[in-house]
Design a protein around this motif. Structure first.
Motif, PDB file in Angstrom:
ATOM      1  N   GLN A  25      -6.563   6.608   5.610  1.00  0.00           N
ATOM      2  CA  GLN A  25      -7.202   7.741   4.951  1.00  0.00           C
ATOM      3  C   GLN A  25      -8.446   7.313   4.177  1.00  0.00           C
ATOM      4  OE1 GLN A  25      -3.859   9.505   3.005  1.00  0.00           O
ATOM      5  NE2 GLN A  25      -3.594  11.044   4.620  1.00  0.00           N
ATOM      6  N   ASP A  26      -8.463   6.042   3.779  1.00  0.00           N
ATOM      7  CA  ASP A  26      -9.633   5.528   3.064  1.00  0.00           C
ATOM      8  C   ASP A  26     -10.782   5.230   4.009  1.00  0.00           C
ATOM      9  OD1 ASP A  26      -8.194   5.665   0.808  1.00  0.00           O
ATOM     10  OD2 ASP A  26      -7.948   3.509   0.507  1.00  0.00           O
ATOM     11  N   ASN A  59      -8.645   9.076  12.195  1.00  0.00           N
ATOM     12  CA  ASN A  59      -7.926  10.273  11.805  1.00  0.00           C
ATOM     13  C   ASN A  59      -6.466  10.125  12.235  1.00  0.00           C
ATOM     14  OD1 ASN A  59      -7.240  13.010  11.301  1.00  0.00           O
ATOM     15  ND2 ASN A  59      -7.589  13.427  13.491  1.00  0.00           N
ATOM     16  N   VAL A  60      -5.549  10.210  11.284  1.00  0.00           N
ATOM     17  CA  VAL A  60      -4.124  10.113  11.635  1.00  0.00           C
ATOM     18  C   VAL A  60      -3.656  11.478  12.143  1.00  0.00           C
ATOM     19  CG1 VAL A  60      -1.794   9.683  10.767  1.00  0.00           C
ATOM     20  CG2 VAL A  60      -3.712   8.319   9.920  1.00  0.00           C
ATOM     21  N   SER A  61      -3.288  11.542  13.423  1.00  0.00           N
ATOM     22  CA  SER A  61      -2.917  12.853  13.967  1.00  0.00           C
ATOM     23  C   SER A  61      -1.414  13.101  13.898  1.00  0.00           C
ATOM     24  CB  SER A  61      -3.417  13.004  15.400  1.00  0.00           C
ATOM     25  OG  SER A  61      -2.824  12.020  16.218  1.00  0.00           O
ATOM     26  N   GLY A  62      -0.621  12.058  13.724  1.00  0.00           N
ATOM     27  CA  GLY A  62       0.816  12.296  13.618  1.00  0.00           C
ATOM     28  C   GLY A  62       1.595  11.043  13.301  1.00  0.00           C
ATOM     29  N   GLU A  63       2.887  11.243  12.996  1.00  0.00           N
ATOM     30  CA  GLU A  63       3.789  10.134  12.698  1.00  0.00           C
ATOM     31  C   GLU A  63       5.093  10.342  13.450  1.00  0.00           C
ATOM     32  OE1 GLU A  63       4.668   9.555   8.567  1.00  0.00           O
ATOM     33  OE2 GLU A  63       2.564   9.700   7.971  1.00  0.00           O
ATOM     34  N   ALA A  64       5.675   9.256  13.929  1.00  0.00           N
ATOM     35  CA  ALA A  64       6.990   9.341  14.566  1.00  0.00           C
ATOM     36  C   ALA A  64       7.860   8.243  13.997  1.00  0.00           C
ATOM     37  CB  ALA A  64       6.869   9.180  16.076  1.00  0.00           C
ATOM     38  N   ARG A 114       0.826  -1.199   0.000  1.00  0.00           N
ATOM     39  CA  ARG A 114       0.000   0.000   0.000  1.00  0.00           C
ATOM     40  C   ARG A 114       0.869   1.262   0.000  1.00  0.00           C
ATOM     41  NH1 ARG A 114      -5.638   0.227   1.104  1.00  0.00           N
ATOM     42  NH2 ARG A 114      -6.078   2.423   0.987  1.00  0.00           N
ATOM     43  N   GLY A 115       1.894   1.238   0.845  1.00  0.00           N
ATOM     44  CA  GLY A 115       2.795   2.387   0.927  1.00  0.00           C
ATOM     45  C   GLY A 115       3.530   2.614  -0.385  1.00  0.00           C
ATOM     46  N   LEU A 116       3.990   1.527  -0.988  1.00  0.00           N
ATOM     47  CA  LEU A 116       4.720   1.620  -2.258  1.00  0.00           C
ATOM     48  C   LEU A 116       3.829   2.188  -3.350  1.00  0.00           C
ATOM     49  CD1 LEU A 116       6.540  -1.857  -2.277  1.00  0.00           C
ATOM     50  CD2 LEU A 116       7.552   0.388  -1.837  1.00  0.00           C
ATOM     51  N   LYS A 117       2.620   1.658  -3.408  1.00  0.00           N
ATOM     52  CA  LYS A 117       1.686   2.063  -4.453  1.00  0.00           C
ATOM     53  C   LYS A 117       1.360   3.547  -4.322  1.00  0.00           C
ATOM     54  CE  LYS A 117      -2.835   0.979  -6.279  1.00  0.00           C
ATOM     55  NZ  LYS A 117      -4.117   0.299  -6.005  1.00  0.00           N
ATOM     56  N   GLN A 118       1.088   3.945  -3.090  1.00  0.00           N
ATOM     57  CA  GLN A 118       0.729   5.334  -2.833  1.00  0.00           C
ATOM     58  C   GLN A 118       1.866   6.263  -3.259  1.00  0.00           C
ATOM     59  OE1 GLN A 118       1.383   7.886  -0.499  1.00  0.00           O
ATOM     60  NE2 GLN A 118      -0.517   8.988  -0.962  1.00  0.00           N
ATOM     61  N   LEU A 119       3.085   5.875  -2.901  1.00  0.00           N
ATOM     62  CA  LEU A 119       4.254   6.699  -3.211  1.00  0.00           C
ATOM     63  C   LEU A 119       4.496   6.775  -4.720  1.00  0.00           C
ATOM     64  CD1 LEU A 119       6.895   8.163  -2.344  1.00  0.00           C
ATOM     65  CD2 LEU A 119       7.954   5.915  -2.202  1.00  0.00           C
ATOM     66  N   LEU A 120       4.424   5.618  -5.388  1.00  0.00           N
ATOM     67  CA  LEU A 120       4.746   5.570  -6.815  1.00  0.00           C
ATOM     68  C   LEU A 120       3.697   6.300  -7.652  1.00  0.00           C
ATOM     69  CD1 LEU A 120       5.996   1.868  -6.937  1.00  0.00           C
ATOM     70  CD2 LEU A 120       7.407   3.923  -7.173  1.00  0.00           C
ATOM     71  N   THR A 121       2.432   6.104  -7.307  1.00  0.00           N
ATOM     72  CA  THR A 121       1.384   6.739  -8.115  1.00  0.00           C
ATOM     73  C   THR A 121       1.334   8.242  -7.877  1.00  0.00           C
ATOM     74  OG1 THR A 121      -0.223   6.133  -6.414  1.00  0.00           O
ATOM     75  CG2 THR A 121      -0.125   4.727  -8.355  1.00  0.00           C
ATOM     76  N   ALA A 122       1.977   8.709  -6.800  1.00  0.00           N
ATOM     77  CA  ALA A 122       2.004  10.154  -6.545  1.00  0.00           C
ATOM     78  C   ALA A 122       2.965  10.866  -7.503  1.00  0.00           C
ATOM     79  CB  ALA A 122       2.402  10.425  -5.097  1.00  0.00           C
ATOM     80  N   GLU A 177      -6.995  -6.958   9.164  1.00  0.00           N
ATOM     81  CA  GLU A 177      -6.601  -7.202  10.552  1.00  0.00           C
ATOM     82  C   GLU A 177      -6.213  -5.888  11.236  1.00  0.00           C
ATOM     83  OE1 GLU A 177      -6.916  -9.786  12.502  1.00  0.00           O
ATOM     84  OE2 GLU A 177      -7.718 -11.010  10.871  1.00  0.00           O
ATOM     85  N   LEU A 178      -5.599  -5.007  10.486  1.00  0.00           N
ATOM     86  CA  LEU A 178      -5.257  -3.693  11.043  1.00  0.00           C
ATOM     87  C   LEU A 178      -6.536  -2.981  11.478  1.00  0.00           C
ATOM     88  CD1 LEU A 178      -3.432  -1.177  11.538  1.00  0.00           C
ATOM     89  CD2 LEU A 178      -3.676  -0.647   9.117  1.00  0.00           C
ATOM     90  N   MET A 179      -7.544  -2.999  10.615  1.00  0.00           N
ATOM     91  CA  MET A 179      -8.804  -2.321  10.930  1.00  0.00           C
ATOM     92  C   MET A 179      -9.489  -2.983  12.118  1.00  0.00           C
ATOM     93  SD  MET A 179      -8.311  -0.060   8.776  1.00  0.00           S
ATOM     94  CE  MET A 179      -9.692   1.002   9.191  1.00  0.00           C
ATOM     95  N   ARG A 180      -9.405  -4.321  12.156  1.00  0.00           N
ATOM     96  CA  ARG A 180     -10.005  -5.047  13.279  1.00  0.00           C
ATOM     97  C   ARG A 180      -9.326  -4.687  14.586  1.00  0.00           C
ATOM     98  NH1 ARG A 180      -9.864 -11.197  13.415  1.00  0.00           N
ATOM     99  NH2 ARG A 180     -10.216 -10.776  15.607  1.00  0.00           N
ATOM    100  N   ALA A 181      -7.991  -4.680  14.562  1.00  0.00           N
ATOM    101  CA  ALA A 181      -7.221  -4.378  15.772  1.00  0.00           C
ATOM    102  C   ALA A 181      -7.607  -3.006  16.315  1.00  0.00           C
ATOM    103  CB  ALA A 181      -5.729  -4.420  15.452  1.00  0.00           C
TER     104      ALA A 181
END
Lengths: 215, 146
Positions: free
Chosen positions: B22-23, B28-33, A14-22, B110-114
């Motif tokens: 985002q989909d 809501n993603v509030s930040g990244e570290a 997902r990350g790769l696709k998002q980056l490449l299509t951007a 599984e991410l969404m379930r978690a």
């Protein structure tokens, strides 16, 4: 540019696709979760570029790269890995890939790699250089540790090691270096002590092992 | 809308998670570290509802960061997201008090379930993880609490 993305991890894909299509003009035409699908999808879509993980189930990325390279020589390959090794660099190049980056690299490194490879150039992870050097140093340290070293030899002492290992007596060493026999003998004693050895034959072995003289 | 802090040293992973979330209208993603230290700081600043936390990161590991976050921000839910499924790591994770344990090899759903499970105060473990082990580790943690 038509790109095929292959990685068994949904999140990474997902990350790769998002980056490449951007990137303007770049499209991801197919996604594969294993090497076998990657080969089949490559044949079907004939992409310009394949961005592929190495460790995938069923058929790993290296083998898939080999097959794709053979069937579609015009398709370029960029390989993505988690770990780095010298052997891997060799295998990747041999499989026909011109690009190699690590998953820990920054986003822009992948974009740079794909761009470079699509123009027929090569791109290797910036981490590769650093790691080759680290590996190199590690090996140096190991060989150093393996030696029965009790202290570093001075330049003069190394010179004398060579002469002694070549079979010269203390007197010949003294004459050769323009020093007194007593000084030569002191050097010889210091060398034996520093190296923790007790005979000339051990000294010869040390000199051969450390390429001071040839066997 | 619950907010999420994404912690991972790999940019591709952060980007992938962000793109998946985002989909979804629920998060809501509030930040990244990209390391444990920043995670601790951002957890304090942003007060996210859920923290998706990688384990092996340079400097400070995700487990150590979780320990520190637990002290300042006990309400935040922590879901570990890791490549590793060793019994020792699973045990230490639940002993430190994570709310979820997700593997990077798990699928998107599984991410969404978690996230959904921990948001509802539940405990989540990847289907690939031994459930008995999780129960035991949580019990051990319970015994240690005052």
């Amino acid at each position: 540019m038509k790109i095929l993305v292959a990685d068994d991890h949904d999140i990474v894909r997902r990350g790769l696709k998002q980056l490449l299509t951007a990137q303007p003009g770049w499209t991801v035409v197919a996604e594969a979760k294993n090497g076998r699908d990657a080969v089949a999808l490559a044949e079907e879509h004939k992409p310009d570029m394949v961005v592929m993980d190495i460790s995938m189930p069923e058929l790993n990325g290296l083998e898939a790269a080999r097959q794709i390279h053979k069937q579609l020589p015009k398709t370029q390959l960029v390989i993505l890995t988690l770990h780095f090794s010298d052997q891997l660099v060799h295998d990747i190049v041999e499989a026909g890939a011109r690009g190699y980056i690590m998953k820990s690299d920054a986003d822009r490194d992948l974009v740079t790699a794909v761009e470079a490879v699509s123009r027929g150039r090569s791109f290797f992870t910036p981490g590769a250089t650093e790691m080759v050097l680290t590996e190199f140093r590690k090996r140096e340290d190991l060989s150093e540790a393996a030696r029965p070293f009790r202290g570093r030899l001075t330049a003069r002492e190394r010179e004398i090691v060579q002469l002694l290992a070549e079979g010269k007596s203390s007197k010949e060493v003294a004459v050769g270096l323009g020093i007194s026999v007593k000084t030569a003998e002191t050097h010889r004693a210091n060398i034996m002590r520093k190296l923790g050895i007790h005979s000339v034959s051990e000294l010869v072995r040390y000199a051969v092992k450390n390429q001071i003289i040839e066997a | 809308m619950p907010s999420i802090l994404i912690v991972d040293d790999h940019a591709f992973i952060r980007r992938g998670i962000r793109s998946i979330l985002q989909d979804s209208p629920d998060w809501n993603v509030s930040g990244e570290a990209e390391n444990g230290r920043d995670a601790v700081r951002l957890a304090k600043e942003l007060k996210p509802d859920v923290i998706l936390m990688d384990v092996s990161m340079p400097g400070m590991t995700g487990l150590e960061a979780t320990r520190l976050i637990r002290q300042n921000n006990p309400k935040a839910k922590v879901v570990l997201l890791t490549l590793h499924d060793s019994r020792e790591l699973v045990r230490s994770a639940f002993q430190v008090g994570v709310n979820g344990y997700l593997l990077k090899t798990d699928a998107e759903r599984e991410l969404m379930r978690a996230l959904a499970v921990v948001a509802e105060e539940g405990t989540y473990a990847s289907p690939k993880i031994d459930a008995e082990l999780v129960k035991k580790a949580m019990a051990e943690r319970g015994e240690r609490l005052p």
